[in-house]
Enzyme design. Structure first.
Site, PDB file in Angstrom:
ATOM      1  N   GLU A   6      32.947 -11.135 -29.393  1.00  0.00           N
ATOM      2  CA  GLU A   6      32.281 -12.368 -29.073  1.00  0.00           C
ATOM      3  C   GLU A   6      30.698 -11.850 -29.013  1.00  0.00           C
ATOM      4  O   GLU A   6      29.692 -12.201 -28.297  1.00  0.00           O
ATOM      5  CB  GLU A   6      32.329 -12.534 -27.493  1.00  0.00           C
ATOM      6  CG  GLU A   6      33.937 -13.086 -27.243  1.00  0.00           C
ATOM      7  CD  GLU A   6      34.236 -14.074 -28.076  1.00  0.00           C
ATOM      8  OE1 GLU A   6      33.305 -14.962 -28.735  1.00  0.00           O
ATOM      9  OE2 GLU A   6      35.464 -14.335 -28.290  1.00  0.00           O
ATOM     10  N   GLY A   7      30.157 -11.140 -30.135  1.00  0.00           N
ATOM     11  CA  GLY A   7      28.883 -10.641 -30.265  1.00  0.00           C
ATOM     12  C   GLY A   7      28.752  -9.073 -29.705  1.00  0.00           C
ATOM     13  O   GLY A   7      28.693  -8.967 -28.323  1.00  0.00           O
TER      14      GLY A   7
END
Length: 572
Positions: free
Chosen positions: A435-436
């Site tokens: 998610e980053g």
């Protein structure tokens, strides 16, 4: 000792007493009945379900884990039954709109639920973990036809969803994605390409899987602006299987209960979600919500590790404890030893403080969506935009580091599988990546959100928090806020001469912001009636002695970076 127990009483204290959620939410038209009694009831029922149904499956999620054979994935024993009970009890639809079949409850309750689930069984929780984002994505960007066909099933959790972004050559740089979407005469598309690292891309938990896929239409420009978003179900409406093949599942360091798949789209039938070339905009609805969920994963995993370490420390006897903590026997429980107590109190200080920040962000998310006043909605959205990347990075880093520290309490026993603590350490590591990555979160905060407006948005958040503080009691915290304001101005000035500085300083800056906010969280806890007991005073002391002083270290690093900056421009 091996089963996680949801700390409902402590969560309730932070949510209702410290943050006064039961007073804030009923003022919103959407949540007039969400008072303290209802919130408490939901928390208690969630705790019962997680403790009885999900937590006992933690060990089998790791071994045997998921099995892959002939393109099909079989989840660990008990996983499918637990998931069926989960969606049939209505837990996935907790915060979905009533018109979509949801319960219409505040998002912050969903956040606390997923903290419990992640702590109890991170691998199992990966399956429903993307439902919230897929629901928001379809609700806000899907056509009426797509919403009618898929939204109720996603909202209820009867069908699970995936987020198909990454390709073998394109990780964080999504603009390199090559998957093609060829338009058809009937308005549908055919997808060609391969996606990797797809959590839950194939499984036996639900009858269908809704894949949300980034792809490029013919003639689309290169880079991220050429990407569109498409919905491709595992099974089509007529019951035939869409040509989406699972080539393998990854052999991972942890999360063995969650199948991480390589998916090949062989002319798969799909429909566009949203406008052409605006795929990332639609996908970011999923990603931003997912990042707050990942922050809560970090908190839950830290708490699960702490619970194991604390239980072990109460039972394990070694040597005589020194000083005032000395017991009466030849060997005392190691919880009496200052070295062990230091670990337990410090990690609890992190978990409690981060909980307050994550729950506050969940409340602000509810305010941003439902407050009748536009200005208050904008203020809440500003909080979420700035604090979410901080939480994602700090909570996951501490989830892993803190779990490793809790393993230390076990000594050599922690390094073997018997006690279950090493599984948490392995499972927690990925949260800093997906998610980053945490480095991307830091760049997002400083380079994209703080510096473009000269830090005014962040300073407004600090000003809002400062209004609740006492100048004498909170003098050290207010001094940190002032120092953060000053270093933000220094970074803005220095970055005007060196546009690589924000990228070099981003990690330390995010950490400094996180520590300043953590100081506010502990101030909020300590001034709440009921926090005078040893349960709260011991971690409060650890926060002041061993956690918050790191702020000065980060500040010194940032000051040195600003002072030694020489005028230069990046290659770009």
């Amino acid at each position: 000792m091996n089963d996680y127990r949801p700390p409902v009483d402590e969560q309730r204290f932070l949510l209702l007493d410290v943050l006064r959620t039961g007073e804030i939410l009923p003022t919103l038209p959407a949540f007039t009945e969400a008072d303290a009694d209802l919130l408490t009831q939901v928390l208690e029922e969630a705790g019962k379900f997680v403790g009885k149904v999900v937590s006992p499956l933690q060990a089998v999620g790791d071994a045997p884990g998921c099995r892959f054979e002939d393109g099909r994935v079989t989840t660990p024993p008990g996983f499918a039954d637990a998931y069926r009970a989960f969606w049939q009890a209505g837990w996935p639809s907790l915060a979905c709109a009533p018109e979509d079949g949801g319960q219409g409850l505040p998002w912050v309750l969903e956040g606390v639920l997923y903290e419990m689930l992640s702590a109890a069984n991170h691998g199992w929780t990966m399956a429903p973990g993307l439902l919230h984002g897929a629901y928001e994505c379809l609700k806000h960007h899907g056509s009426e036809e797509l919403k009618a066909r898929y939204l109720p099933k996603v909202a209820s959790g009867e069908w699970l969803a995936t987020m198909c972004l990454t390709e073998p050559h394109a990780g964080s740089d999504l603009g390199l994605a090559r998957t093609q979407a060829v338009p058809q005469a009937d308005g549908s598309f055919r997808l060609r390409g391969t996606k990797i690292f797809i959590s839950g891309g194939e499984h036996d938990l639900t009858d269908n899987i809704v894949h949300l896929v980034l792809a490029r239409e013919p003639g689309a420009p290169a880079g991220p602006k050429g990407l569109s978003l498409f919905l491709a179900p595992k099974f089509l409406e007529d019951g035939t299987r869409n040509p989406i093949a699972c080539e393998r599942i990854e052999e991972k360091m942890g999360l063995h209960g969650s199948p991480t798949c390589v998916l090949r789209f062989d002319e798969a039938v799909a429909w566009r979600v949203g406008e052409p070339g605006r795929g990332l905009n639609a996908m970011f609805v999923m990603m931003n919500a997912a990042r707050l969920h990942v922050a809560l994963q970090g908190i839950g995993l830290l708490d699960a590790a702490w619970q194991k370490a604390n239980a072990y420390a109460q039972e394990r006897r070694q040597m005589r404890a020194p000083g005032a903590l000395r017991g009466t026997g030849a060997a005392d429980p190691i919880v009496r030893h200052p070295a062990v107590r230091r670990i337990l109190d410090t990690e609890r200080a992190w978990a409690d403080g981060l909980r307050v920040l994550a729950y506050r962000t969940g409340i602000e998310l509810d305010l941003a969506r439902h407050h009748p006043d536009a200005q208050r909605r904008a203020t809440a959205q500003q909080w979420c935009s700035l604090v979410t990347p901080v939480l994602k990075a700090v909570c996951t880093e501490q989830g892993f580091a803190g779990a490793s520290r809790c393993l230390q309490v076990f000594g050599g026993h922690g390094y073997v599988k018997e006690w279950g603590i090493e599984q948490i350490v392995r499972d927690a590591r990925v949260t800093m990546i997906y998610e980053g990555t945490n480095e991307i979160q830091a760049i997002d905060l400083l380079a994209r959100k703080v510096l473009p407006d000269g830090g005014q948005g962040l300073l407004a958040v600090l000003d809002t928090l400062a209004r609740d503080l006492d100048a004498q009691r909170d003098a050290a915290l207010l001094a940190r806020f002032d120092a953060l304001r000053a270093i933000t101005r220094e970074l803005a000035a220095a970055s005007a001469h060196d546009d690589t500085l924000p990228y070099e300083a981003a990690d330390d800056y995010l950490r400094a912001v996180g520590l300043a906010l953590l100081g506010w969280a502990w101030s909020a806890i300590e001034r709440t009636p009921g926090a005078e007991t040893a349960r709260w005073t011991a971690p409060a002391r650890a926060a002041q002695l061993r956690v918050l002083p790191e702020f000065e270290l980060r500040l010194d690093i940032l000051r040195t970076q600003c002072a030694t900056t020489t005028p230069r421009r990046s290659a770009a």
